[in-house]
Design an enzyme around this catalytic site. Structure first.
Site, PDB file in Angstrom:
ATOM      1  N   HIS A 187       0.636  -1.283  -0.263  1.00 39.36           N
ATOM      2  CA  HIS A 187      -0.051  -0.126  -0.048  1.00 39.36           C
ATOM      3  C   HIS A 187       0.757   1.188  -0.306  1.00 39.36           C
ATOM      4  O   HIS A 187       2.344   1.343   0.610  1.00 39.36           O
ATOM      5  CB  HIS A 187      -1.114  -0.163   0.743  1.00 39.36           C
ATOM      6  CG  HIS A 187      -2.428  -0.830   1.162  1.00 39.36           C
ATOM      7  ND1 HIS A 187      -1.953  -2.166   2.052  1.00 39.36           N
ATOM      8  CD2 HIS A 187      -3.280  -0.385   0.900  1.00 39.36           C
ATOM      9  CE1 HIS A 187      -2.913  -2.632   1.187  1.00 39.36           C
ATOM     10  NE2 HIS A 187      -4.064  -2.084   0.210  1.00 39.36           N
TER      11      HIS A 187
ATOM     12  N   LYS B  47      -0.036   4.633   4.437  1.00 40.69           N
ATOM     13  CA  LYS B  47      -0.738   3.937   5.169  1.00 40.69           C
ATOM     14  C   LYS B  47      -0.643   3.421   6.924  1.00 40.69           C
ATOM     15  O   LYS B  47       0.401   3.124   7.004  1.00 40.69           O
ATOM     16  CB  LYS B  47      -1.115   2.470   4.340  1.00 40.69           C
ATOM     17  CG  LYS B  47      -1.849   1.166   5.388  1.00 40.69           C
ATOM     18  CD  LYS B  47      -2.945   0.286   3.877  1.00 40.69           C
ATOM     19  CE  LYS B  47      -4.073  -0.409   4.610  1.00 40.69           C
ATOM     20  NZ  LYS B  47      -5.474   0.150   5.310  1.00 40.69           N
TER      21      LYS B  47
END
Length: 243
Positions: free
Chosen positions: A136, A140
């Site tokens: 990600h 995040k």
């Protein structure tokens, strides 16, 4: 995600954004004013026309607050936030007793298909080693991702012998029976990639999903909101929307 949901709603005929909130000041998004999140209870009460469904992509603490405000106002909830602790999970369960509440770690239809494939593959390949890797964007917060945790749950449900999650490896770290390797990567602006690897003797199966942008999650969340509006109180799952 909030921006993506608002933008996606503008292209649909089955939903309209009644209001949007944020904890810090934000300029209007796609023509929708963004209000102070602290005023959400009052905004829900005053909205005309009324609000049918709250869509939440925030953090665990703020999500619980927003869901509580929605439940008090009789508003259904679609929650894409992950990383809740036990107390927060209990708060969401309490809310589901008074309003319909649908939660998913991922609102991509592709991920739903991946989950089914993982369950079937894990059951069909007893004894195979299993590794889950997710990637990600670098901002995040939670690791591993909520989607990765869901995929781990799916694999373990299909393979009861898998009962230990090993996060990363360092030093002397050969595999042991019953373990699943879990790896989280944070880099750039990656919207989300999840890979489940199943490996046996001279056989390797890789199941991978890549999200090209966050639009796929926004679209799924709005599908869920349109489906959830008007339903009875209770806890719902995204698979029910797809089915």
């Amino acid at each position: 995600m909030g921006r993506e949901v608002i933008a996606a709603a503008a292209d649909r005929d089955d939903c309209t954004v009644a209001l949007a909130v944020n904890r810090s000041p934000v300029d209007p998004v796609a023509g929708v004013p963004v209000e102070d999140a602290a005023a959400l209870p009052e905004l829900l009460a005053a909205a005309d026309p009324g609000v049918d469904v709250l869509v939440d992509f925030t953090g665990p603490a703020s999500s619980v607050e927003y869901v509580a405000a929605a439940a008090e106002a009789g508003v259904a909830c679609v929650v894409g936030t992950t990383g809740f602790d036990d107390e927060q999970e209990a708060a969401l369960a309490d809310a589901a007793e008074s309003v319909p509440l649908l939660r998913a770690s991922n609102f991509s239809r592709g991920i739903a298909a991946l989950r089914r494939a993982v369950r079937e593959a894990a059951a069909a390949l007893p004894g195979y080693d299993v590794e889950v890797t997710e990637t990600h964007h670098n901002a995040k917060v939670d690791a591993p991702s909520g989607t990765a945790l869901t995929l781990l749950d799916d694999a373990e449900a299909a393979r009861p012998d898998l009962d230990e999650r090993v996060h990363g490896r360092e030093g002397d770290a050969p595999r042991s029976d019953g373990e699943i390797g879990v790896h989280a990567r944070r880099a750039g602006d990656a919207a989300g990639e999840h890979e489940v690897l199943l490996a046996g003797d001279e056989n390797v199966l890789e199941l991978t999903h890549r999200a090209g942008s966050r639009r796929v999650f926004a679209a799924g969340a709005l599908d869920a909101a349109a489906w959830l509006a008007g339903r009875d109180a209770g806890a719902y799952d995204f698979t029910e929307v797809l089915e």
